[in-house]
Motif scaffolding. Structure first.
Motif, PDB file in Angstrom:
ATOM      1  N   VAL A  31       0.874  -1.250  -0.080  1.00 16.09           N
ATOM      2  CA  VAL A  31       0.155  -0.059  -0.039  1.00 16.09           C
ATOM      3  C   VAL A  31       0.806   1.155   0.103  1.00 16.09           C
ATOM      4  O   VAL A  31       1.834   1.205   0.845  1.00 16.09           O
ATOM      5  CB  VAL A  31      -1.193   0.079   1.336  1.00 16.09           C
ATOM      6  CG1 VAL A  31      -2.120   1.296   1.432  1.00 16.09           C
ATOM      7  CG2 VAL A  31      -1.879  -1.170   1.145  1.00 16.09           C
ATOM      8  N   SER A  32       0.627   2.190  -0.725  1.00 12.30           N
ATOM      9  CA  SER A  32       1.486   3.307  -0.835  1.00 12.30           C
ATOM     10  C   SER A  32       0.589   4.392  -1.091  1.00 12.30           C
ATOM     11  O   SER A  32      -0.705   4.610  -1.557  1.00 12.30           O
ATOM     12  CB  SER A  32       2.528   3.009  -2.219  1.00 12.30           C
ATOM     13  OG  SER A  32       2.091   2.907  -3.430  1.00 12.30           O
ATOM     14  N   ARG A  33       1.142   5.571  -1.038  1.00 13.03           N
ATOM     15  CA  ARG A  33       0.530   6.863  -1.267  1.00 13.03           C
ATOM     16  C   ARG A  33       1.379   7.818  -1.852  1.00 13.03           C
ATOM     17  O   ARG A  33       2.343   7.949  -1.792  1.00 13.03           O
ATOM     18  CB  ARG A  33      -0.285   7.441   0.092  1.00 13.03           C
ATOM     19  CG  ARG A  33       0.702   8.267   0.810  1.00 13.03           C
ATOM     20  CD  ARG A  33       0.222   8.807   2.206  1.00 13.03           C
ATOM     21  NE  ARG A  33       1.207   9.463   2.766  1.00 13.03           N
ATOM     22  CZ  ARG A  33       0.864  10.777   3.315  1.00 13.03           C
ATOM     23  NH1 ARG A  33      -0.365  11.137   3.514  1.00 13.03           N
ATOM     24  NH2 ARG A  33       1.831  11.393   4.107  1.00 13.03           N
ATOM     25  N   LYS A  36      -2.804  12.540  -1.531  1.00 14.89           N
ATOM     26  CA  LYS A  36      -3.867  12.153  -0.962  1.00 14.89           C
ATOM     27  C   LYS A  36      -4.449  10.808  -1.887  1.00 14.89           C
ATOM     28  O   LYS A  36      -5.196   9.987  -1.345  1.00 14.89           O
ATOM     29  CB  LYS A  36      -4.958  13.023  -1.030  1.00 14.89           C
ATOM     30  CG  LYS A  36      -4.995  14.167  -0.132  1.00 14.89           C
ATOM     31  CD  LYS A  36      -6.173  14.854  -0.021  1.00 14.89           C
ATOM     32  CE  LYS A  36      -6.214  15.970   1.149  1.00 14.89           C
ATOM     33  NZ  LYS A  36      -5.911  15.418   2.422  1.00 14.89           N
ATOM     34  N   GLN A  37      -3.461  10.298  -2.873  1.00 11.60           N
ATOM     35  CA  GLN A  37      -3.963   9.147  -3.776  1.00 11.60           C
ATOM     36  C   GLN A  37      -3.357   8.154  -2.990  1.00 11.60           C
ATOM     37  O   GLN A  37      -2.089   8.096  -2.767  1.00 11.60           O
ATOM     38  CB  GLN A  37      -3.156   9.503  -5.033  1.00 11.60           C
ATOM     39  CG  GLN A  37      -3.328   8.337  -5.988  1.00 11.60           C
ATOM     40  CD  GLN A  37      -5.101   7.881  -6.410  1.00 11.60           C
ATOM     41  OE1 GLN A  37      -5.619   8.845  -6.416  1.00 11.60           O
ATOM     42  NE2 GLN A  37      -5.522   6.786  -6.460  1.00 11.60           N
ATOM     43  N   VAL A  38      -4.175   6.840  -2.746  1.00  8.82           N
ATOM     44  CA  VAL A  38      -3.690   5.471  -1.913  1.00  8.82           C
ATOM     45  C   VAL A  38      -3.713   4.834  -3.157  1.00  8.82           C
ATOM     46  O   VAL A  38      -4.848   4.343  -3.634  1.00  8.82           O
ATOM     47  CB  VAL A  38      -4.382   5.284  -0.621  1.00  8.82           C
ATOM     48  CG1 VAL A  38      -4.244   3.934  -0.187  1.00  8.82           C
ATOM     49  CG2 VAL A  38      -4.380   6.387   0.211  1.00  8.82           C
ATOM     50  N   SER A  39      -2.883   3.825  -3.134  1.00  6.68           N
ATOM     51  CA  SER A  39      -2.951   2.643  -4.104  1.00  6.68           C
ATOM     52  C   SER A  39      -2.647   1.109  -3.369  1.00  6.68           C
ATOM     53  O   SER A  39      -1.572   1.525  -2.636  1.00  6.68           O
ATOM     54  CB  SER A  39      -2.200   2.960  -5.347  1.00  6.68           C
ATOM     55  OG  SER A  39      -0.755   2.901  -4.837  1.00  6.68           O
ATOM     56  N   ALA A  40      -3.220   0.029  -3.442  1.00  5.15           N
ATOM     57  CA  ALA A  40      -2.735  -0.924  -3.150  1.00  5.15           C
ATOM     58  C   ALA A  40      -2.585  -2.013  -4.070  1.00  5.15           C
ATOM     59  O   ALA A  40      -3.293  -2.242  -5.072  1.00  5.15           O
ATOM     60  CB  ALA A  40      -3.936  -1.535  -2.123  1.00  5.15           C
ATOM     61  N   GLY A  72      -6.413  -0.917   1.190  1.00  8.33           N
ATOM     62  CA  GLY A  72      -6.128   0.255   0.729  1.00  8.33           C
ATOM     63  C   GLY A  72      -7.195   1.296   1.441  1.00  8.33           C
ATOM     64  O   GLY A  72      -6.895   2.181   1.648  1.00  8.33           O
ATOM     65  N   PHE A  75      -6.077   2.030   4.955  1.00 11.03           N
ATOM     66  CA  PHE A  75      -5.191   2.827   4.978  1.00 11.03           C
ATOM     67  C   PHE A  75      -5.461   4.125   4.630  1.00 11.03           C
ATOM     68  O   PHE A  75      -5.087   5.040   5.198  1.00 11.03           O
ATOM     69  CB  PHE A  75      -4.017   2.445   3.945  1.00 11.03           C
ATOM     70  CG  PHE A  75      -2.759   3.035   3.908  1.00 11.03           C
ATOM     71  CD1 PHE A  75      -1.791   2.700   5.113  1.00 11.03           C
ATOM     72  CD2 PHE A  75      -2.699   4.240   3.011  1.00 11.03           C
ATOM     73  CE1 PHE A  75      -0.712   3.354   4.899  1.00 11.03           C
ATOM     74  CE2 PHE A  75      -1.420   4.933   3.012  1.00 11.03           C
ATOM     75  CZ  PHE A  75      -0.517   4.409   3.960  1.00 11.03           C
ATOM     76  N   SER A  76      -6.438   4.508   3.777  1.00 10.52           N
ATOM     77  CA  SER A  76      -7.046   5.721   3.180  1.00 10.52           C
ATOM     78  C   SER A  76      -7.817   6.131   4.430  1.00 10.52           C
ATOM     79  O   SER A  76      -7.513   7.450   4.891  1.00 10.52           O
ATOM     80  CB  SER A  76      -7.762   5.479   2.058  1.00 10.52           C
ATOM     81  OG  SER A  76      -8.354   6.830   1.680  1.00 10.52           O
ATOM     82  N   LEU A  79      -5.314   7.220   7.112  1.00 10.23           N
ATOM     83  CA  LEU A  79      -4.489   8.437   6.695  1.00 10.23           C
ATOM     84  C   LEU A  79      -5.482   9.709   6.688  1.00 10.23           C
ATOM     85  O   LEU A  79      -4.775  10.610   7.406  1.00 10.23           O
ATOM     86  CB  LEU A  79      -4.329   8.412   5.298  1.00 10.23           C
ATOM     87  CG  LEU A  79      -3.308   9.345   4.839  1.00 10.23           C
ATOM     88  CD1 LEU A  79      -1.944   9.779   5.338  1.00 10.23           C
ATOM     89  CD2 LEU A  79      -3.228   9.017   3.063  1.00 10.23           C
TER      90      LEU A  79
END
Length: 90
Positions: A31-33, A36-40, A72, A75-76, A79
C-alpha cells in the motif's frame, strides 16, 4: 563476557545438523500513497503462480483483489484521520 553455543546431542556423539530454514515471500501486499492518492497492489511468487491450477489462480486473484481493496480502504481511512484536510478558502 562471552557466550558459547553448545550443539544439542549426547556426550560423545555428534549433534544432528538442524535443517536449513529459508524465508520465502509467497505473497506481498503493498500500500502506497502519493499525496492523497492511495494505491494497493499485490504480488505472488512466480513459482507459486506457476504451480497453481487455472481455477486456483482465479480464486487467488479474486481473494487478493478483495484484500487490496480492504487494506487500501483502511489505509486511506486512517490516513484521513491522521492528516485531515487543512481549512481552506471556499
Amino acid at each position: 563476557m562471552s557466550a558459547t553455543h553448545i550443539p544439542p546431542g549426547t556426550p560423545g556423539q555428534p549433534a544432528q545438523k538442524a535443517p536449513e530454514v529459508w524465508d520465502v515471500e509467497l505473497l506481498r501486499v503493498l500500500v502506497s500513497r502519493n499525496g492523497k492518492q492511495v494505491s494497493a497492489e499485490w504480488a505472488i511468487h512466480p513459482q507459486l503462480k506457476h504451480d497453481l491450477l487455472p481455477h486456483e489462480w482465479n480464486e487467488v486473484k479474486d481473494l487478493m483483489a478483495k484484500v487490496t481493496t480492504i487494506v487500501g480502504a483502511r489505509f486511506s481511512r486512517v490516513l484521513a484521520e491522521a492528516e485531515p484536510d487543512p481549512p481552506g478558502n471556499a
